[in-house]
Design a protein around this motif. Sequence first.
Motif, PDB file in Angstrom:
ATOM      1  N   GLU A  40      22.086 -32.622  63.244  1.00  0.00           N
ATOM      2  CA  GLU A  40      21.772 -33.977  62.790  1.00  0.00           C
ATOM      3  C   GLU A  40      20.968 -34.746  63.839  1.00  0.00           C
ATOM      4  N   LYS A  41      21.196 -34.434  65.125  1.00  0.00           N
ATOM      5  CA  LYS A  41      20.464 -35.101  66.204  1.00  0.00           C
ATOM      6  C   LYS A  41      19.132 -34.434  66.508  1.00  0.00           C
ATOM      7  N   GLY A  42      18.878 -33.282  65.845  1.00  0.00           N
ATOM      8  CA  GLY A  42      17.642 -32.547  66.096  1.00  0.00           C
ATOM      9  C   GLY A  42      17.677 -31.742  67.383  1.00  0.00           C
ATOM     10  N   GLU A  43      18.876 -31.485  67.886  1.00  0.00           N
ATOM     11  CA  GLU A  43      19.016 -30.715  69.123  1.00  0.00           C
ATOM     12  C   GLU A  43      19.053 -29.223  68.823  1.00  0.00           C
ATOM     13  N   PRO A  44      18.557 -28.383  69.727  1.00  0.00           N
ATOM     14  CA  PRO A  44      18.612 -26.935  69.512  1.00  0.00           C
ATOM     15  C   PRO A  44      20.045 -26.404  69.591  1.00  0.00           C
ATOM     16  N   TYR A  45      20.303 -25.320  68.881  1.00  0.00           N
ATOM     17  CA  TYR A  45      21.631 -24.685  68.952  1.00  0.00           C
ATOM     18  C   TYR A  45      21.474 -23.185  68.737  1.00  0.00           C
ATOM     19  N   ASP A  46      22.482 -22.431  69.078  1.00  0.00           N
ATOM     20  CA  ASP A  46      22.469 -20.971  68.971  1.00  0.00           C
ATOM     21  C   ASP A  46      22.716 -20.580  67.514  1.00  0.00           C
ATOM     22  N   LYS A  47      21.658 -20.167  66.806  1.00  0.00           N
ATOM     23  CA  LYS A  47      21.775 -19.867  65.379  1.00  0.00           C
ATOM     24  C   LYS A  47      22.640 -18.640  65.112  1.00  0.00           C
ATOM     25  N   GLU A  48      22.581 -17.668  65.998  1.00  0.00           N
ATOM     26  CA  GLU A  48      23.394 -16.452  65.816  1.00  0.00           C
ATOM     27  C   GLU A  48      24.881 -16.808  65.901  1.00  0.00           C
ATOM     28  N   ALA A  49      25.230 -17.596  66.908  1.00  0.00           N
ATOM     29  CA  ALA A  49      26.631 -18.010  67.053  1.00  0.00           C
ATOM     30  C   ALA A  49      27.053 -18.869  65.863  1.00  0.00           C
ATOM     31  N   ALA A  50      26.170 -19.787  65.446  1.00  0.00           N
ATOM     32  CA  ALA A  50      26.467 -20.660  64.302  1.00  0.00           C
ATOM     33  C   ALA A  50      26.705 -19.842  63.044  1.00  0.00           C
ATOM     34  N   CYS A  51      25.908 -18.796  62.865  1.00  0.00           N
ATOM     35  CA  CYS A  51      26.065 -17.908  61.705  1.00  0.00           C
ATOM     36  C   CYS A  51      27.419 -17.206  61.753  1.00  0.00           C
ATOM     37  N   SER A  52      27.861 -16.850  62.948  1.00  0.00           N
ATOM     38  CA  SER A  52      29.154 -16.190  63.113  1.00  0.00           C
ATOM     39  C   SER A  52      30.297 -17.120  62.724  1.00  0.00           C
ATOM     40  N   TYR A  53      30.234 -18.390  63.179  1.00  0.00           N
ATOM     41  CA  TYR A  53      31.275 -19.362  62.806  1.00  0.00           C
ATOM     42  C   TYR A  53      31.301 -19.528  61.279  1.00  0.00           C
ATOM     43  N   LEU A  54      30.100 -19.653  60.704  1.00  0.00           N
ATOM     44  CA  LEU A  54      29.984 -19.882  59.261  1.00  0.00           C
ATOM     45  C   LEU A  54      30.499 -18.680  58.472  1.00  0.00           C
ATOM     46  N   SER A  55      30.246 -17.494  58.992  1.00  0.00           N
ATOM     47  CA  SER A  55      30.709 -16.265  58.342  1.00  0.00           C
ATOM     48  C   SER A  55      32.229 -16.283  58.195  1.00  0.00           C
ATOM     49  N   HIS A  56      32.914 -16.710  59.236  1.00  0.00           N
ATOM     50  CA  HIS A  56      34.376 -16.772  59.192  1.00  0.00           C
ATOM     51  C   HIS A  56      34.840 -17.803  58.160  1.00  0.00           C
ATOM     52  N   LEU A  57      34.199 -18.970  58.142  1.00  0.00           N
ATOM     53  CA  LEU A  57      34.642 -20.071  57.278  1.00  0.00           C
ATOM     54  C   LEU A  57      34.326 -19.843  55.809  1.00  0.00           C
ATOM     55  N   THR A  58      33.334 -19.001  55.534  1.00  0.00           N
ATOM     56  CA  THR A  58      32.980 -18.701  54.138  1.00  0.00           C
ATOM     57  C   THR A  58      33.575 -17.386  53.651  1.00  0.00           C
ATOM     58  N   GLY A  59      34.201 -16.632  54.554  1.00  0.00           N
ATOM     59  CA  GLY A  59      34.805 -15.361  54.169  1.00  0.00           C
ATOM     60  C   GLY A  59      33.790 -14.284  53.812  1.00  0.00           C
ATOM     61  N   ARG A  60      32.561 -14.450  54.285  1.00  0.00           N
ATOM     62  CA  ARG A  60      31.498 -13.493  53.961  1.00  0.00           C
ATOM     63  C   ARG A  60      31.074 -12.737  55.220  1.00  0.00           C
ATOM     64  N   THR A  61      30.370 -11.631  55.038  1.00  0.00           N
ATOM     65  CA  THR A  61      29.904 -10.852  56.182  1.00  0.00           C
ATOM     66  C   THR A  61      28.811 -11.626  56.919  1.00  0.00           C
ATOM     67  N   PHE A  62      28.549 -11.208  58.147  1.00  0.00           N
ATOM     68  CA  PHE A  62      27.508 -11.847  58.945  1.00  0.00           C
ATOM     69  C   PHE A  62      26.155 -11.727  58.235  1.00  0.00           C
ATOM     70  N   ASP A  63      25.854 -10.520  57.687  1.00  0.00           N
ATOM     71  CA  ASP A  63      24.579 -10.301  56.987  1.00  0.00           C
ATOM     72  C   ASP A  63      24.447 -11.199  55.763  1.00  0.00           C
ATOM     73  N   GLU A  64      25.514 -11.263  54.951  1.00  0.00           N
ATOM     74  CA  GLU A  64      25.482 -12.106  53.743  1.00  0.00           C
ATOM     75  C   GLU A  64      25.267 -13.571  54.114  1.00  0.00           C
ATOM     76  N   THR A  65      25.943 -14.003  55.171  1.00  0.00           N
ATOM     77  CA  THR A  65      25.832 -15.397  55.606  1.00  0.00           C
ATOM     78  C   THR A  65      24.434 -15.685  56.132  1.00  0.00           C
ATOM     79  N   HIS A  66      23.891 -14.749  56.902  1.00  0.00           N
ATOM     80  CA  HIS A  66      22.563 -14.936  57.469  1.00  0.00           C
ATOM     81  C   HIS A  66      21.501 -15.051  56.366  1.00  0.00           C
ATOM     82  N   GLN A  67      21.608 -14.182  55.361  1.00  0.00           N
ATOM     83  CA  GLN A  67      20.662 -14.229  54.237  1.00  0.00           C
ATOM     84  C   GLN A  67      20.780 -15.556  53.484  1.00  0.00           C
ATOM     85  N   ALA A  68      22.020 -16.028  53.301  1.00  0.00           N
ATOM     86  CA  ALA A  68      22.231 -17.291  52.584  1.00  0.00           C
ATOM     87  C   ALA A  68      21.662 -18.471  53.371  1.00  0.00           C
ATOM     88  N   ILE A  69      21.830 -18.451  54.698  1.00  0.00           N
ATOM     89  CA  ILE A  69      21.277 -19.524  55.540  1.00  0.00           C
ATOM     90  C   ILE A  69      19.774 -19.630  55.343  1.00  0.00           C
TER      91      ILE A  69
END
Length: 555
Positions: free
Chosen positions: A168-197
């Motif tokens: 929201e602030k426009g600051e850079p962040y680690d997308k790979e790590a963010a995808c990993s957190y999201l994968s856990h919270l959505t119950g999906r694999t890392f690949d599925e989450t990455h494609q959805a992102i």
Amino acid sequence: MRTRAQESRAAIERLYITMRHLFMRGTYKPLGVSGESLINALLILRPEIYGLVSEIEKVELDGLLYIMERLPRGIEECRYIRLISREGYENSDFEKLIPSKRRRNCYRVDKDQMFVEMTRGKSDIYDILTHLTFLYIEAEKIRRNSTDSKGRIHLNWNMLKKIVQQEEKGEPYDKEAACSYLSHLTGRTFDETHQAIQKFESSRNSNSLFSIVYHLGRLSIDEALNDNDREISFSATLRERIGHHVYGEMWAQNIKSILDEHDLLHRPIHIISANLHSVVNTIYGHQALDLSTFEDIEQMAIDISLDNKNNKAKEIEKYALKHGFVNIPDISGTNIGAQIIDTSKMVAETLIPGVKIPEDDKKKPVIVVMDYAFGEQAYECFDELLKPFEVGNQSIPLDVVSASIMGKAGILEGNKGDLMIPSSHVFEGTADNYPFKNQLKPDDFKGYDLGVYEGPMITVLGTSLQNKDVLNYFMESSWKAIGLEMEGAHYQKAIQSASKIRRSIRKNVKVLYAYYASDNPLKTGSTLASGSLGMEGVKPTYLITFKILETLFSN
């Protein structure tokens, strides 16, 4: 013992009865008793478009993108959602949010409230309530995946919160790590989450998947821990106006007034419900560019669709405006634009290749093109359009010679892009059925390398409520249905009442219906949630347009 198809059809009926009840009541809580009944019915139904909706842990990501492109941006952040009529917000300073795939005016009143304008009838209300019910089901999954059995917040949730704040602030962040957190919270694999992102990033309407998952989960957690309930409500004006053709009457009156201004009411009129590009491009593309075959017209349409360099869109539009074309933007709230094509203003001898324009000016046809309606809105608008034009004490009937309906539909046997030529429309959940003589025939479309199917079409209450059990029943039972869509029975009801009962148009009005397949809901990976037809849709769209014009005017 009831079959899955019977259970599913009962669930659809329960959904609509509950929605009607909640609409009349005026407000409900998505996780209250009434909201839970909608959730339970949707989970029994398990519609194809919502994929993994019945999974306990896995969030349905393709279905989430599908509805986010049809809901206003940021709706996932709002605790209160209010469905309204056209009530003056268009004159306010609130930013107007218009979803890319379902055009309706929406207004973010403050950080907690979203107002959504409903001017397209009951089908529009049922559609958005179904999508919102799915959204709350997925939000509960996110909450459960974000907390343990004692309600304590997981580390991954806190990390996602930091990612969203950085985003929201426009600051850079680690997308790979963010995808990993999201994968856990959505119950999906890392690949599925990455494609959805990536899919969400390419969407013109949606916030990022990180933001959507966070805000859905945030409101769900807040309700569970702090009793801050979410709420959906319906304005008094909306409840008062719905079902009274308020917007359809304004829309039709505007079209008939413009026909009157151009002295066209007494000429033979042909109404075509289609998109707002294929008819004008087919007719004026042929005339302005001297295109002599359908293949030439198809190539022209492809160039325009791809926005190729030197495409002729502007040249065609400029020519059309000088030779009988009148554009009618919608001012009624129906979100249905319209066009008038007056063939008496044309200098070409032919309308399309091989089809001559009558020499007698009084017999030269007027073509009224209207954009796609939505569900029951088709009856509202067509019923009003086919009524006589009332001006002062005069009642002037329209000389409607034909009504043509071209549309997208789900096919039950075949592939995306194939064609369906209906012989009747059957209205799902009722005994209503509408047989008719279709002027278009399967043989009209042979030799173009597209599958062509003929038979009954099911007019469904909502495409987002269909599952394989119901669809297989319609296809394999004695109904022998070839496809499903949302408007056919409503159009035909209006045509039959105007021609056979009210006699406001000629009794022998010609009827032409043809659909092209936008999806096959019985095939995994071919549902509406799998994405649009893209360039595959150009050929069937323009072929149906060409054949409608050829059938109407070649005699």
